[in-house]
Design an enzyme around this catalytic site. Structure first.
Site, short mmCIF file in Angstrom:
data_model
loop_
_atom_site.label_atom_id
_atom_site.label_comp_id
_atom_site.label_asym_id
_atom_site.label_seq_id
_atom_site.Cartn_x
_atom_site.Cartn_y
_atom_site.Cartn_z
N GLY A 109 -32.90 -13.44 -12.38
CA GLY A 109 -31.98 -14.35 -12.97
C GLY A 109 -31.97 -14.30 -14.49
O GLY A 109 -30.90 -14.70 -14.95
N GLU A 112 -30.07 -11.23 -15.16
CA GLU A 112 -28.47 -11.49 -14.72
C GLU A 112 -27.76 -12.56 -15.62
O GLU A 112 -26.53 -12.34 -16.11
CB GLU A 112 -28.55 -11.93 -13.50
CG GLU A 112 -28.74 -11.07 -12.25
CD GLU A 112 -29.06 -11.60 -10.98
OE1 GLU A 112 -28.74 -11.13 -10.01
OE2 GLU A 112 -29.72 -12.63 -11.04
#
Length: 258
Positions: A109, A112
């Protein structure tokens, strides 16, 4: 606002957001992402702010999503609470530029989140990866979609399927990051870039960002038409006239954001 998981400050027209969960290497949980969305919305609405810098710590931009917070979820819980979509997507509607200043780990994450920003400036010690496959899942915040657009199919497949990490030099060669700088210079470099952006007309900056993003979401012919219409529209602005006059008169422009 006084967030618990972020440190917020402004330097003139630049806003700095620092992820602040040091014990968890800035692992991204719901509380942090809620606060981040609120901070982004606040700065997007603030006429005094022209650019945002998002960073973490020296050890980690963000080591990933908080696994402890999601390990017990089942399918229906994740679906019904709209996991990730509910509070990770605020970056997509951000009209002002956001620069990711990445040192240390940007994994899962964290990688991302960095890719959601408009561009990434990386410290020499930065490490990027999508190692979700190690824990039986796949990237869920855009990693399988944004990473191929940034580095191409082959390298994205390599990272997603082997869980290997990519260092800053490889990330720059692959096109994931815009530049690599010494770790001691990372924040200065990002803030300098943000100040440069803030020196240009706000509306022109936002339109340029919108046009570049359109390139990833439409066929070339549609993207070119969109760019041309935006380009034409800027000839109706004061700052276009001032910028061109200043160029011809060999002086610095005095932009007024109109």
């Amino acid at each position: 606002m006084q967030p618990e998981n972020l440190l917020l400050q402004t330097d003139g027209p630049v806003a700095l957001i620092r992820l602040n969960r040091p014990r968890q290497l800035n692992a991204l949980n719901d509380a942090l992402m809620d606060e981040l969305g609120q901070a982004l919305a606040m700065y997007d609405a603030d006429e005094a702010i022209g650019c945002v810098v998002l960073t973490g710590s020296d050890k980690a931009f963000a080591a990933g999503a908080d696994i402890a917070a999601m390990a017990s979820k089942d399918y229906m819980q994740a679906y019904r609470e709209d996991f990730i979509t509910r509070n990770w997507e605020r970056m997509r509607s951000m009209r002002k530029p956001v620069i990711a200043a990445v040192a240390g780990y940007a994994l899962g994450g964290g990688c991302e989140l960095a890719m959601m920003c408009d561009f990434i400036i990386a410290a020499e010690d930065a490490r990027f990866g999508q190692p979700e496959i190690r824990i039986g899942i796949i990237p869920g915040a855009g990693g399988t979609q944004r990473l191929p657009r940034a580095v191409g199919k082959s390298k994205a497949m390599d990272l997603a399927l082997t869980a290997r990490l990519m260092d800053a030099a490889e990330a720059e060669r692959a096109g994931l990051v815009s530049r690599v700088v010494p770790a001691a210079r990372l924040l200065d470099e990002a803030m300098d870039a943000a100040r440069t952006i803030c020196g240009f007309p706000r509306h022109t900056v936002m339109m340029a960002k919108e046009c570049v993003n359109r390139a990833f979401e439409s066929p070339l012919s549609d993207g070119l038409l969109f760019e041309r219409r935006v380009f034409h529209s800027l000839f109706g602005t004061h700052d276009q006239r001032e910028g061109m006059a200043a160029f011809l008169e060999k002086r610095q422009p005095g932009f007024e954001n109109r």
